[in-house]
Design an enzyme around this catalytic site. Structure first.
Site, short mmCIF file in Angstrom:
data_model
loop_
_atom_site.label_atom_id
_atom_site.label_comp_id
_atom_site.label_asym_id
_atom_site.label_seq_id
_atom_site.Cartn_x
_atom_site.Cartn_y
_atom_site.Cartn_z
N LYS A 13 61.78 93.77 -119.81
CA LYS A 13 62.91 93.14 -120.53
C LYS A 13 64.04 94.13 -120.78
O LYS A 13 65.20 93.84 -120.50
CB LYS A 13 62.44 92.58 -121.90
CG LYS A 13 61.33 91.58 -121.83
CD LYS A 13 60.96 91.08 -123.21
CE LYS A 13 60.35 92.13 -124.12
NZ LYS A 13 59.05 92.69 -123.68
N ARG A 88 60.54 86.67 -131.70
CA ARG A 88 59.16 86.95 -131.30
C ARG A 88 58.17 86.07 -132.03
O ARG A 88 56.97 86.17 -131.79
CB ARG A 88 58.83 88.39 -131.65
CG ARG A 88 58.89 89.34 -130.50
CD ARG A 88 58.68 90.72 -131.08
NE ARG A 88 58.00 91.58 -130.18
CZ ARG A 88 58.61 92.54 -129.49
NH1 ARG A 88 59.90 92.69 -129.57
NH2 ARG A 88 57.91 93.32 -128.71
N ARG A 127 55.39 104.64 -118.65
CA ARG A 127 56.75 104.65 -119.22
C ARG A 127 57.00 105.94 -120.00
O ARG A 127 56.16 106.42 -120.73
CB ARG A 127 56.95 103.48 -120.18
CG ARG A 127 58.29 103.62 -120.92
CD ARG A 127 58.73 102.44 -121.65
NE ARG A 127 57.74 101.90 -122.55
CZ ARG A 127 57.86 100.70 -123.12
NH1 ARG A 127 58.93 99.98 -122.87
NH2 ARG A 127 56.93 100.25 -123.91
N ARG A 160 56.11 106.80 -125.67
CA ARG A 160 56.22 106.09 -126.95
C ARG A 160 54.85 106.03 -127.62
O ARG A 160 53.84 105.83 -126.94
CB ARG A 160 56.71 104.66 -126.68
CG ARG A 160 58.15 104.45 -127.10
CD ARG A 160 58.71 103.16 -126.65
NE ARG A 160 58.00 101.97 -127.08
CZ ARG A 160 58.42 100.72 -126.84
NH1 ARG A 160 59.56 100.54 -126.20
NH2 ARG A 160 57.75 99.69 -127.24
N ARG A 171 49.20 95.09 -128.80
CA ARG A 171 50.53 94.48 -128.60
C ARG A 171 50.43 93.26 -127.70
O ARG A 171 51.09 92.25 -127.92
CB ARG A 171 51.50 95.50 -127.99
CG ARG A 171 52.00 96.52 -129.02
CD ARG A 171 52.59 97.73 -128.36
NE ARG A 171 53.77 97.43 -127.57
CZ ARG A 171 54.24 98.22 -126.60
NH1 ARG A 171 53.63 99.34 -126.31
NH2 ARG A 171 55.32 97.89 -125.95
P1 AP5 Z 1 60.70 98.08 -120.06
O1 AP5 Z 1 61.95 97.57 -119.49
O2 AP5 Z 1 60.77 99.15 -121.09
O3 AP5 Z 1 59.80 96.86 -120.58
P2 AP5 Z 1 59.95 95.97 -121.88
O4 AP5 Z 1 59.57 94.59 -121.50
O5 AP5 Z 1 61.28 96.16 -122.53
O6 AP5 Z 1 58.78 96.59 -122.74
P3 AP5 Z 1 58.70 97.04 -124.26
O7 AP5 Z 1 57.37 97.73 -124.40
O8 AP5 Z 1 59.88 97.84 -124.68
O9 AP5 Z 1 58.70 95.73 -124.96
P4 AP5 Z 1 58.13 95.42 -126.29
O10 AP5 Z 1 58.60 94.05 -126.39
O11 AP5 Z 1 56.69 95.63 -126.52
O12 AP5 Z 1 58.74 96.58 -127.21
P5 AP5 Z 1 59.91 96.57 -128.26
O13 AP5 Z 1 60.56 97.87 -128.18
O14 AP5 Z 1 60.73 95.34 -128.17
O15 AP5 Z 1 59.77 98.56 -118.84
C1 AP5 Z 1 58.52 99.17 -119.05
C2 AP5 Z 1 58.33 100.30 -118.02
O16 AP5 Z 1 58.25 99.73 -116.72
C3 AP5 Z 1 59.49 101.29 -117.97
O17 AP5 Z 1 58.98 102.57 -117.71
C4 AP5 Z 1 60.36 100.82 -116.79
O18 AP5 Z 1 61.06 101.88 -116.17
C5 AP5 Z 1 59.29 100.22 -115.87
N1 AP5 Z 1 59.78 99.06 -115.12
C6 AP5 Z 1 60.61 98.08 -115.54
N2 AP5 Z 1 60.81 97.17 -114.56
C7 AP5 Z 1 60.06 97.59 -113.50
C8 AP5 Z 1 59.84 97.06 -112.18
N3 AP5 Z 1 60.43 95.93 -111.76
N4 AP5 Z 1 59.02 97.75 -111.36
C9 AP5 Z 1 58.44 98.90 -111.77
N5 AP5 Z 1 58.60 99.44 -113.00
C10 AP5 Z 1 59.41 98.79 -113.85
O19 AP5 Z 1 59.07 96.45 -129.62
C11 AP5 Z 1 58.25 97.50 -130.07
C12 AP5 Z 1 57.69 97.16 -131.45
O20 AP5 Z 1 58.77 96.95 -132.39
C13 AP5 Z 1 56.88 95.86 -131.52
O21 AP5 Z 1 55.54 96.06 -131.14
C14 AP5 Z 1 57.04 95.50 -133.01
O22 AP5 Z 1 56.21 96.29 -133.81
C15 AP5 Z 1 58.49 95.89 -133.29
N6 AP5 Z 1 59.43 94.77 -133.04
C16 AP5 Z 1 60.44 94.74 -132.14
N7 AP5 Z 1 61.08 93.56 -132.17
C17 AP5 Z 1 60.45 92.82 -133.11
C18 AP5 Z 1 60.63 91.50 -133.59
N8 AP5 Z 1 61.58 90.69 -133.10
N9 AP5 Z 1 59.79 91.06 -134.57
C19 AP5 Z 1 58.84 91.86 -135.10
N10 AP5 Z 1 58.61 93.12 -134.68
C20 AP5 Z 1 59.42 93.61 -133.70
#
Ligand code: AP5
Length: 213
Positions: A13, A88, A127, A160, A171
């Site tokens: 994402k 979410r 990552r 991370r 997660r």
């Molecule tokens: P990446 O693009 O980073 O993936 P992502 O889907 O953004 O993954 P996240 O882990 O960041 O999502 P998340 O939703 O768990 O975390 P968030 O920070 O929102 O890609 C991942 C890896 O793959 C990278 O290394 C990239 O280079 C690689 N990649 C990407 N595309 C690729 C491809 N096509 N081929 C190969 N490799 C590829 O949330 C973290 C925490 O914050 C949550 O657990 C929660 O505690 C809190 N939080 C955040 N938002 C909320 C909310 N709305 N409500 C409550 N808690 C929240």
């Protein structure tokens, strides 16, 4: 253009949202990045969020809804935005609808990125993120020009804390229970686009772009 990025942790994402943000010149609003920044600077929001994030749980709805509401009032959001990682939960989705109604805005598309489980684990375990600007890299798929150093700001690349195996499993469980039901919520409104997020970053971006016409 008002977009929501939906999908499991690690599906890509953030990576795709950044490309869309550059391409369409609209801000990407990542609740995860905002919370991590607050943790780094040690402000109250960060202290509150840390225990939830480190254990793979969602931060309470009222906290994230407040963050997004304030951010959407920003001047730079007048012409469009991309919500990355929000909503979410059902409550976040309902509150977002109310906020947008007040702002006289509406969601254009919800992009639901989909890949199978093994690939997600591979993406998350490899990552690396910049500790300064939080740009994402990958030890196999998305290497920085210089090993361990961020291309954008020169910061150090680190893993991370919530990308450790046990936390990743939690997660994914939380995603299934609390976030996946939003797929139907938006499908029923006819604004959800399913995106096959398998393949390399550019291939996925092309598939997304083909829906943006
Ligand atoms: P990446 O693009 O980073 O993936 P992502 O889907 O953004 O993954 P996240 O882990 O960041 O999502 P998340 O939703 O768990 O975390 P968030 O920070 O929102 O890609 C991942 C890896 O793959 C990278 O290394 C990239 O280079 C690689 N990649 C990407 N595309 C690729 C491809 N096509 N081929 C190969 N490799 C590829 O949330 C973290 C925490 O914050 C949550 O657990 C929660 O505690 C809190 N939080 C955040 N938002 C909320 C909310 N709305 N409500 C409550 N808690 C929240």
């Amino acid at each position: 253009m008002h977009l929501i990025m939906l999908g499991a942790p690690g599906v890509g994402k953030g990576t795709q949202a950044k490309k869309l943000s550059e391409s369409y010149q609209i801000p990407r609003i990542s609740t995860g990045d905002i919370l991590r920044e607050a943790m780094q600077t040690g402000i109250a929001l960060g202290l509150k969020a840390r225990s939830y994030m480190d254990s793979g749980q969602l931060v309470p709805d009222d906290v994230v809804i407040g963050i997004v509401e304030e951010r959407l009032h920003g001047e730079d959001c007048a012409t469009g935005w991309i919500l990355d990682g929000f909503p979410r939960t059902q409550q976040q989705a309902r509150e977002l609808d109310k906020i947008l109604e007040k702002l006289k805005m509406s969601i254009g598309y919800v992009l639901n990125l989909e890949v199978e489980g093994e690939e997600i684990i591979k993406r998350l375990s490899g990552r690396r993120s910049c500790e300064k600007c939080q740009s994402a890299y990958h030890i196999f798929f998305n290497l920085p020009k210089k090993d361990g150093v961020c291309d954008s700001c020169g910061g150090r690349l680190v893993q991370r804390s919530d990308d450790r195996e046990g936390t990743v499993r939690e997660r994914l469980r939380v995603y299934k229970e609390k976030t996946e039901p939003l797929v139907n919520y938006y499908l029923e409104r006819g604004i959800l686009k399913k995106i096959n997020a398998d393949g390399d970053i550019e291939q996925v971006f092309k598939r997304i772009s083909s829906h943006m016409q």
